[in-house]
Scaffold this active site. Structure first.
Site, short mmCIF file in Angstrom:
data_model
loop_
_atom_site.label_atom_id
_atom_site.label_comp_id
_atom_site.label_asym_id
_atom_site.label_seq_id
_atom_site.Cartn_x
_atom_site.Cartn_y
_atom_site.Cartn_z
N HIS B 43 0.90 -1.24 0.00
CA HIS B 43 0.03 -0.02 0.01
C HIS B 43 0.97 1.15 -0.19
CE1 HIS B 43 -3.62 1.97 0.60
NE2 HIS B 43 -3.12 2.85 1.72
N LYS B 85 -6.51 14.16 -8.22
CA LYS B 85 -5.82 12.69 -7.74
C LYS B 85 -7.19 11.58 -7.50
CE LYS B 85 -2.95 9.78 -5.00
NZ LYS B 85 -1.72 9.79 -3.81
N HIS B 89 -10.51 3.07 -1.74
CA HIS B 89 -10.73 2.75 -0.35
C HIS B 89 -11.48 1.62 -0.09
CE1 HIS B 89 -9.96 5.07 3.77
NE2 HIS B 89 -9.10 4.89 3.17
N GLU B 306 -2.96 5.67 12.42
CA GLU B 306 -3.81 6.21 11.02
C GLU B 306 -4.94 7.20 11.42
OE1 GLU B 306 -4.42 3.47 7.87
OE2 GLU B 306 -2.19 2.91 7.75
#
Lengths: 236, 734, 82
Positions: B43, B85, B89, B306
């Protein structure tokens, strides 16, 4: 005349109102930060749409305690025009400046769409440029716009002509099918008893610039300008 | 064997562990090993994709920022530029649809304003399993609400998108979110930690244990075990992000910001090592200084958390007060946690005591792998099927209505009605046409935006599928009246270590790259999502293309809707006998096979140029891309959007079903006043584009005659009801 | 019987609503407030004649499958006689 647009943390239609009033309507406009207390330089207060304080807890529940809201209360008592749009309407009901409350839409979903509304009468500082029963196309975008009030309040609102906008179809019929969110009596906008505080769920600032598909919003902002100018002329 | 467990625990291989020892000249401690584990995950590290991504064209006269930053930037003239961009998800949304989708929006929005750009539009591409599956409905309901909840609250309109359905996405939905911003050339910010001695600050939300290890989580297949890994869920706070957005844009105006980076996946660790690596510097930071919302967090937890809505800001030494003042006004945290050094090391302290030290660059540059690839056997098998061996359906009205009502083709109003697509009052062309158009206040300009993918084509022929995804996006942009200028891509695939998956990946990229070159739309940013597999196998290879176009004057805005009775209907491009891989086969026969339609990129480019020229000359009433469902669906959609009927008379030497529903590429359906036909012929002639008058806009029915036979006769209202009814019928079930 | 159910966010999950309410409370001068977490209170009326044991079993499952998302929420309930 000068419009003051209140900016709460989380307001997001503040710049849309600014653009519509200044660049399209040619009016003097300034932003009013929610911590300000002196708004004596403005002639009309706009509470814009958005998600003040994220609309966490209840829509408008936290914003009503912002420092500026005391000045807005005083402003209302002086009889000066206040227009609350969408989240602004929710804040006005939470603050007790307008009766009733706005709860979740009947379908429990956010709804964004073009919307017909009927002007119930033109004897108000917000509708004097409209015809009685004129159908306007003013879009809605909200998750909690379902107007509720107790029977007595509704009766009073109707009797006093405080219901100023109702959801309707293209022909001006206020049917259940034309009611997008389940509001009682198809209510889209109401005024206080004095008629100087308006709350409405539809967004007039989104239909001022013709490139966005309509100009009916100009009638509402234009009515306020017209009313203010007439008042100044009368004062002279 | 304790050391074997060490690399396994952080998801690395033994070989990678050896590489770390080589870099450090010693065994890493636990904190250091965790940093590598996160940064060298697929990732964050793009280990299996980086080599392939080099095949994309990424530069051009308009490109101000290509891949490698938080987002790409493309010039649109007059000192203005578009920043964009797209990002996936998928995995978080499969577990917790509302928050998964919401935090996806939050992340992509931060990528845009990190560049100094004001976000002005959101788009999304969503894929689900079939709607008769309750789990698919649950995911769709939650994901759409999550996108709406975040985007509406922060006040960025969701202006366009696509929603598709296929059994391959059951249990592994795709959520690809795209954000687009506007920026002046002189406002561009970069993510570099330049200037030794400058302060490293963390701004925005506090740091907690939420979303711990999400980056490595996204790099594994979804299994029953991972469904138990609850801590990977993050909660989005759009209100906080709205404040962060306003505060950051205000901060940039002071000029004290040297560099800025979003804390997306892998939080503090990724943002510090990436900014240092870009500037060739080092960073020393103390985790004790990071504002936390939980007690007892270890240095490792702080480094890899995160938690959402945070940013890393590198500020000129001595100007920290300016940051405090602005963030204080917005009620947000801003704290100095370290400074830029000249030794290239990422040094982590805990209350002044060193707890880890590694070369920043080594974290940011994960090993590059070129896995083996092999063409899967199914490709030739499925391509060998000839749809012309099927009998011709006898009732084309019925076929047309079935296609209109199919979930892929039908109206997506149920979805976009939940998105505030009007806020900011710039949406000049709202959802429901080929591309959305966002005007730029104070200018005559506008940008056109679209997002497209076609998993079925890519499954059957990934090379053509990739090329067609780019070509179709460009065609959509052109139909709205704009010139395509750049793409951003999101590559959704299965497990890259499997040779057949890697073959799909490689072919897709080559196809996309060729189309990008031919259509002059370089790739300026993007994202790769691997491991989209469930117990049932891999999803279809699904490259998603987000594209921007520029329109010099909003008067060129064009829609797909037929406008006026009497307008001539014209088909540009060539119609061939191509039914393979079509929606017609999929929906009517339940078959996903046959040859994917051919695409000739030179012809594609000519058709687009001719259409754009005609639009710019002001002779076009409507333009619509012929894609899913072919010419008949394009006609029906133009009728429905315009509430107009049409008389169409087709004379072609191919089978009627292929003529009506075949998906030959590089075709655009337009309507215009008959008196402009001569002008159109001249334009088409000059670009060498075939052009055929096929009918007239008239009345309230769609009538199509083929070689003199009446094959379609349908009231527009009936088509509209079918087209609009499908999704509400599924989703409003109680 | 009525099942009174509370659904709360797990401790490690951030609660933006609670934070906004806490900040507002503090700014209004409620300085005793340390933290605010917001959850849901749900009341489920149980059919007459259902045993307490069966009610508890079903409410437990109802919480797991529908009322709470175990990915991010905890739940607790009590069943009271009306």
């Amino acid at each position: 005349m000068r419009f003051g647009i209140i900016v709460f943390p989380g307001s997001n239609c503040d710049s849309d109102c600014y653009h519509a009033l200044r660049d399209v309507m040619g009016q003097d406009v300034r932003y009013v930060w929610h911590k300000e207390s002196d708004i004596s330089d403005v002639d009309c207060v706009v509470l814009p749409g958005g998600f003040s304080y994220g609309d966490y807890l209840r829509c408008g529940a936290i914003a009503r305690f912002s420092p500026v809201m005391q000045s807005v209360q005083d402003f209302a008592e002086m009889g000066k025009p206040i227009i609350g749009i969408c989240n602004g309407f929710q804040i006005l009901t939470e603050a007790g400046l307008l009766p009733g409350a706005l709860i979740r839409n009947r379908e429990l979903k956010f709804i964004c769409q073009p919307q017909y509304i009927r002007v119930e009468h033109n004897r108000s500082m917000f509708t004097n440029m409209c015809q009685d029963r004129q159908v306007l196309n003013v879009p809605i975008a909200h998750g909690e716009g379902n107007y509720v009030a107790d029977e007595a309040t509704l009766e009073r609102l109707e009797a006093n002509g405080q219901v100023i906008f109702r959801y309707c179809d293209a022909q001006g019929e206020c049917t259940n099918e034309a009611n997008p969110n389940g509001s009682m009596h198809n209510i889209a906008g109401i005024m206080n008893e004095k008629g100087n505080v308006l709350g409405m769920m539809p967004h007039p600032e989104r239909v001022c610039d013709p490139i966005l598909g309509g100009t009916d919003g100009r009638l509402i902002f234009g009515s306020i300008v017209e009313w203010a100018e007439r008042r100044i002329a009368n004062a002279k | 064997m304790p050391s074997k467990q060490r690399w396994d625990e952080v998801g690395l291989t033994e070989n990678e562990y050896r590489m770390i020892i080589d870099i450090l000249g010693r065994e890493p401690n636990d904190l250091e090993l965790n940093l590598y584990g996160v940064m060298w995950s697929e990732h964050c590290g793009y280990k299996h994709s980086r080599a392939m991504l080099k095949m994309f064209p990424t530069s051009g006269p308009r490109i101000l920022q290509g891949p490698g930053e938080n987002a790409g930037i493309v010039d649109i003239g007059d000192g203005l530029a578009v920043c964009m961009k797209v990002e996936s998800h998928n995995h978080p949304s499969a577990l917790e649809p509302y928050q998964g989708a919401a935090t996806g929006m939050g992340g992509i929005i931060r990528d845009i304003f990190t560049m100094g750009s004001r976000p002005v539009a959101l788009l999304d591409s969503l894929k689900f399993g079939p709607l008769d599956n309750p789990r698919s409905r649950y995911l769709m309901d939650g994901i759409v609400s999550g996108i709406a909840g975040y985007g509406n609250c922060i006040g960025i309109p969701t202006v366009a998108g696509e929603v598709g359905f296929d059994p391959c996405y059951t249990g592994n939905p795709l959520v690809n979110a795209m954000c687009v911003g506007l920026i002046r050339h002189d406002e561009i910010q970069r993510g570099a930690a330049a200037g030794v001695g400058n302060s490293v600050m963390i701004v925005g939300h506090t740091t907690g244990r939420d979303g711990m290890g999400g980056a490595s989580f996204a790099s594994v297949e979804i299994t029953a075990e991972s469904e138990e890994r609850r801590s990977a869920v993050q909660v989005g706070d759009p209100f906080m992000e709205k404040l962060l957005l306003e505060a950051c844009l205000e901060l940039f105006k002071t000029g004290c910001v040297v560099g800025i980076q979003d804390m997306g996946a892998a939080g503090i660790i990724s943002s510090t090592c990436e900014t240092a690596a870009r500037a060739g510097t080092g960073i020393e930071l103390d985790v004790a200084l990071v504002p936390k919302r939980e007690t007892g967090m270890t240095p490792t937890e702080v480094m890899i958390s995160e938690s959402q809505e945070r940013m890393l800001v590198i500020v000129e030494k001595g100007r920290e007060q300016e940051v405090y003042d602005i963030f204080d006004k917005w009620g947000l945290h801003a704290v100095v946690i370290g400074h830029v050094t000249d030794d290239g090391m990422l040094r982590v302290l805990d209350n002044g005591v060193k707890v880890g030290e590694v070369p920043a660059k080594s974290l940011a540059e994960a090993p590059v792998y070129r896995p083996g690839y092999e063409k899967p056997a199914y490709i030739d098998e499925l391509a060998a099927f000839d749809p012309l061996t099927l009998p011709l359906p006898d009732d084309m009205n019925d076929v047309l209505l079935k296609l209109l009502a199919s979930p892929d083709i039908c109206s997506k109003r149920w979805v976009y009605r939940q998105y505030d697509y009007m806020v900011r009052t710039d949406t000049a062309l709202p959802p429901g046409s080929d591309a959305a158009v966002v005007r730029i206040k104070g200018t005559h300009k506008a940008i056109a935006l679209t997002i497209d993918s076609n998993g079925r084509y890519s499954y059957l022929d990934p090379y053509k599928g990739g090329a067609i995804a780019v070509a179709e996006a460009a065609r959509n942009i052109v139909c709205s009246g704009a010139l395509p200028i750049a793409i951003t891509d999101c590559l959704n695939f299965g497990t890259p270590e499997k040779p057949d998956i890697y073959w799909q990946f490689r072919e897709s990229i080559m196809g996309m790259a060729e189309a990008c070159r031919a259509l002059d739309t370089p790739v300026i940013s993007g994202n790769v999502s691997f491991y989209n597999e469930t117990d049932r196998g891999a999803i279809y290879p699904t490259p998603t293309v987000g594209m921007a176009g520029v329109m010099e004057d909003v008067k060129h805005i064009t829609t797909q809707a037929f406008k006026k009775d009497g307008d001539a209907i014209v088909l540009l491009g060539e119609t061939k006998e191509e039914l393979g891989a079509s929606q017609f086969l999929n929906i009517i026969y339940g078959m996903q096979k046959g040859k994917v339609p051919d695409i000739n990129l030179e012809k594609e480019s000519s058709v687009q140029k001719a259409t754009l020229k005609a639009i710019q000359e002001g002779i076009i009433s409507s333009a619509h891309d012929c894609s899913d469902g072919g010419l008949a669906i394009a006609l029906a959609e133009s009728c429905i959007s315009g509430r107009k009927g049409a008389y169409v008379n087709l004379k072609f030497g191919i089978r009627t079903d292929a003529l009506l529903f075949g998906e030959s590429q590089s075709r655009i359906l337009i309507s215009l006043k008959p008196e402009y036909l001569d002008k159109l012929f001249v334009i088409c002639e000059s670009f060498g584009v075939p052009c055929q008058v096929i009918g007239t806009v008239y009345g309230d029915r769609l009538n199509v005659d083929v070689n003199g036979n009446k094959v379609v006769q349908l009231p527009v209202e009936e088509m509209k009801d079918k087209w609009e009814g499908t999704i509400p019928a599924y989703m409003n079930r109680r | 019987m009525t099942a009174k159910i509370n659904v709360t966010l797990k401790k490690s999950i951030m609660d933006p609503q609670g934070t906004a309410v806490k900040d507002a409370a503090l700014s209004m001068g409620f300085d005793a407030v340390d933290d605010v977490r917001i959850g849901k209170h749900i009341e489920v009326k149980i059919k007459d004649g259902v045993s307490r044991e069966e009610a508890e079993k079903q409410v437990e499952l109802l919480c797991q499958k529908l009322l709470a998302n175990p990915v991010m929420e905890n739940f607790s309930f009590e069943i009271t006689e009306d």
